[in-house]
Design an enzyme around this catalytic site. Structure first.
Site, short mmCIF file in Angstrom:
data_model
loop_
_atom_site.label_atom_id
_atom_site.label_comp_id
_atom_site.label_asym_id
_atom_site.label_seq_id
_atom_site.Cartn_x
_atom_site.Cartn_y
_atom_site.Cartn_z
N GLY A 48 -5.91 -5.52 -12.56
CA GLY A 48 -4.78 -6.36 -12.19
C GLY A 48 -4.33 -6.12 -10.76
O GLY A 48 -3.14 -6.01 -10.50
N ARG A 49 -5.29 -6.05 -9.83
CA ARG A 49 -5.00 -5.80 -8.41
C ARG A 49 -4.22 -4.50 -8.23
O ARG A 49 -3.33 -4.41 -7.40
CB ARG A 49 -4.24 -6.99 -7.79
CG ARG A 49 -4.95 -8.31 -8.02
CD ARG A 49 -4.34 -9.45 -7.26
NE ARG A 49 -4.95 -10.71 -7.64
CZ ARG A 49 -6.14 -11.16 -7.25
NH1 ARG A 49 -6.87 -10.42 -6.45
NH2 ARG A 49 -6.61 -12.32 -7.67
N SER B 142 -10.98 -7.60 -10.09
CA SER B 142 -9.58 -7.18 -10.32
C SER B 142 -9.35 -6.77 -11.77
O SER B 142 -8.39 -7.21 -12.41
CB SER B 142 -8.61 -8.31 -9.93
OG SER B 142 -8.65 -8.56 -8.56
N PRO B 143 -10.22 -5.91 -12.33
CA PRO B 143 -10.06 -5.51 -13.73
C PRO B 143 -8.83 -4.66 -13.97
O PRO B 143 -8.42 -4.47 -15.12
CB PRO B 143 -11.35 -4.73 -14.03
CG PRO B 143 -11.73 -4.15 -12.70
CD PRO B 143 -11.37 -5.21 -11.70
N ALA C 10 -3.08 0.47 -12.35
CA ALA C 10 -3.57 1.73 -11.77
C ALA C 10 -2.44 2.45 -11.04
O ALA C 10 -2.70 3.31 -10.21
CB ALA C 10 -4.73 1.46 -10.82
N GLY C 11 -1.21 2.05 -11.35
CA GLY C 11 -0.07 2.76 -10.78
C GLY C 11 0.45 2.20 -9.48
O GLY C 11 1.37 2.77 -8.88
N TYR D 56 -14.64 -10.98 3.62
CA TYR D 56 -13.84 -9.76 3.66
C TYR D 56 -13.89 -9.18 5.06
O TYR D 56 -14.91 -8.64 5.49
CB TYR D 56 -14.35 -8.73 2.64
CG TYR D 56 -14.38 -9.21 1.21
CD1 TYR D 56 -13.57 -10.25 0.77
CD2 TYR D 56 -15.22 -8.59 0.27
CE1 TYR D 56 -13.61 -10.69 -0.55
CE2 TYR D 56 -15.25 -9.01 -1.06
CZ TYR D 56 -14.45 -10.06 -1.46
OH TYR D 56 -14.49 -10.48 -2.77
N PHE E 109 -2.26 -3.14 -10.45
CA PHE E 109 -1.05 -3.07 -11.27
C PHE E 109 -1.23 -2.09 -12.42
O PHE E 109 -0.30 -1.35 -12.78
CB PHE E 109 -0.71 -4.46 -11.81
CG PHE E 109 0.60 -4.54 -12.53
CD1 PHE E 109 1.80 -4.46 -11.84
CD2 PHE E 109 0.65 -4.69 -13.91
CE1 PHE E 109 3.02 -4.53 -12.50
CE2 PHE E 109 1.86 -4.76 -14.58
CZ PHE E 109 3.04 -4.68 -13.88
#
Length: 341
Positions: A210-211, A207-208, A215-216, A61, A213
């Site tokens: 969905g990256r 990624s719980p 979370a808005g 990272y 997705f």
């Protein structure tokens, strides 16, 4: 006073972590430009104050800059946190990428991580991706040497298949396997989850949300250097189809009187006491909201409703773009030990 995140056992060897961790990757790379360093140090401190003490990073990272950031953040509070980092993604001086699990590199990578983190010992050390050129027994054997030397406490794998997990665990106990597990990534449930439970290995869900997705996150709002702007699930017709699935989750969240990220995280938490999600964020309000997912209780009927709202066969696009798919657990086959010279 805000509620504290409880602690849970990770694996069967004695490691205890917070029931929800903090994925630090996005603070430095992949989801846009690096966030301001001091802001991220403050965010990590706030997480620890709330009881989120399980911090997840990796040498790739940045590369390297995320470990350095985490190292700065944990100065003076090392005894309060559990540090997980990873090796195997190797980038040479010419920028060429490969996966390495050879013993020489295992040691070299660990020494580098210890230095960047500013610690004497890593709590949980993962093989980030399986090296298909090196028997996993050899890689884990080298990792086990680090445990003997006191440089690492516990061992983990990421994106490893059930057979690789078994082979690794036979060499040295594996404490945790880190896999993508969320409402739109459930393919590990058939084989990998039962294998881990049989062996007493916990699952760390990356990624719980969905990256982002669930979370808005809106793909059209992606910043420069955000890989989601060209990810197969976030583009074109795939995005349109997936947006319809997300809307179903939004409607269920509204009925539950919680946010979509809290509902999606609650679903992961309800998968078992041996499952620890590590959602990432760069914002304090999102961190607090994620922690509050622990207060969301789901019945078996509600879990079934959620899973029916996002059927696996209706999710459009693979978890990774084709150029990275070869690094996932479905392709994580290493040579037999007998082939190693």
């Amino acid at each position: 006073m805000a509620s504290q995140v409880p602690r849970v056992k990770l694996g069967s060897q004695g490691l205890e972590v917070s029931q929800q961790g903090l994925g630090c990757m996005g603070m430095s790379q992949f989801y846009g430009p690096p966030a301001p360093e001091q802001d991220m140090i403050d965010l990590i401190h706030h997480a620890v104050e709330r009881g989120v003490t399980f911090l997840d990073t990796a040498d790739m990272y940045g590369p390297h800059t995320n470990e350095m950031l985490v190292g700065k953040a944990i100065k003076g509070i090392r005894d309060k946190v559990q540090i997980a980092t990873k090796f195997a993604n190797y980038i040479d001086e010419n920028g060429n990428y490969s996966i390495r699990g050879d013993p020489e590199y295992v040691r070299e990578a660990c020494e580098g991580s210890l230095k960047r983190l500013g610690v004497d010992c890593i709590d949980l050390y993962y093989q980030h991706r399986v090296d298909t050129k090196v028997p996993i027994e050899i890689t884990v054997g080298a990792m086990a040497e680090l445990v003997k030397e006191g440089k690492v406490k516990y061992l983990g794998l990421s994106e490893a298949s059930a057979s690789e997990i078994r082979r690794a665990h036979a060499v040295h106990p594996i404490t945790a396997v880190q896999m993508e597990w969320s409402l739109w990534a459930r393919d590990i449930e058939e084989d990998i989850v039962p294998t881990c439970r049989e062996l007493g290995i916990s699952i760390v869900s990356y990624s719980p949300l969905g990256r982002g997705f669930f979370a808005g996150f809106k793909a059209q709002e992606a910043k420069e250097n955000d890989f989601r702007s060209y990810h197969v699930r976030f583009t074109g017709e795939n995005l349109e189809k997936n947006e319809r699935l997300r809307q179903r989750v939004v409607e269920i969240a509204e009925k539950k009187n919680c946010s979509i990220n809290q509902l999606a995280l609650a679903w992961v938490h309800h998968k078992g006491k041996d499952v620890v999600p590590i959602p990432g964020t760069t914002k304090r309000k999102n961190l607090d909201s994620n922690i509050d997912s622990l207060q969301v209780s789901l019945t078996d009927e509600e879990i079934a409703e959620l899973e029916a709202a996002v059927p696996q066969e209706d999710i459009a696009g693979d978890r990774y773009n084709p150029e990275h798919a070869h690094n996932t657990w479905r392709n994580a086959s290493t040579p037999p030990l007998s082939s190693w010279k």
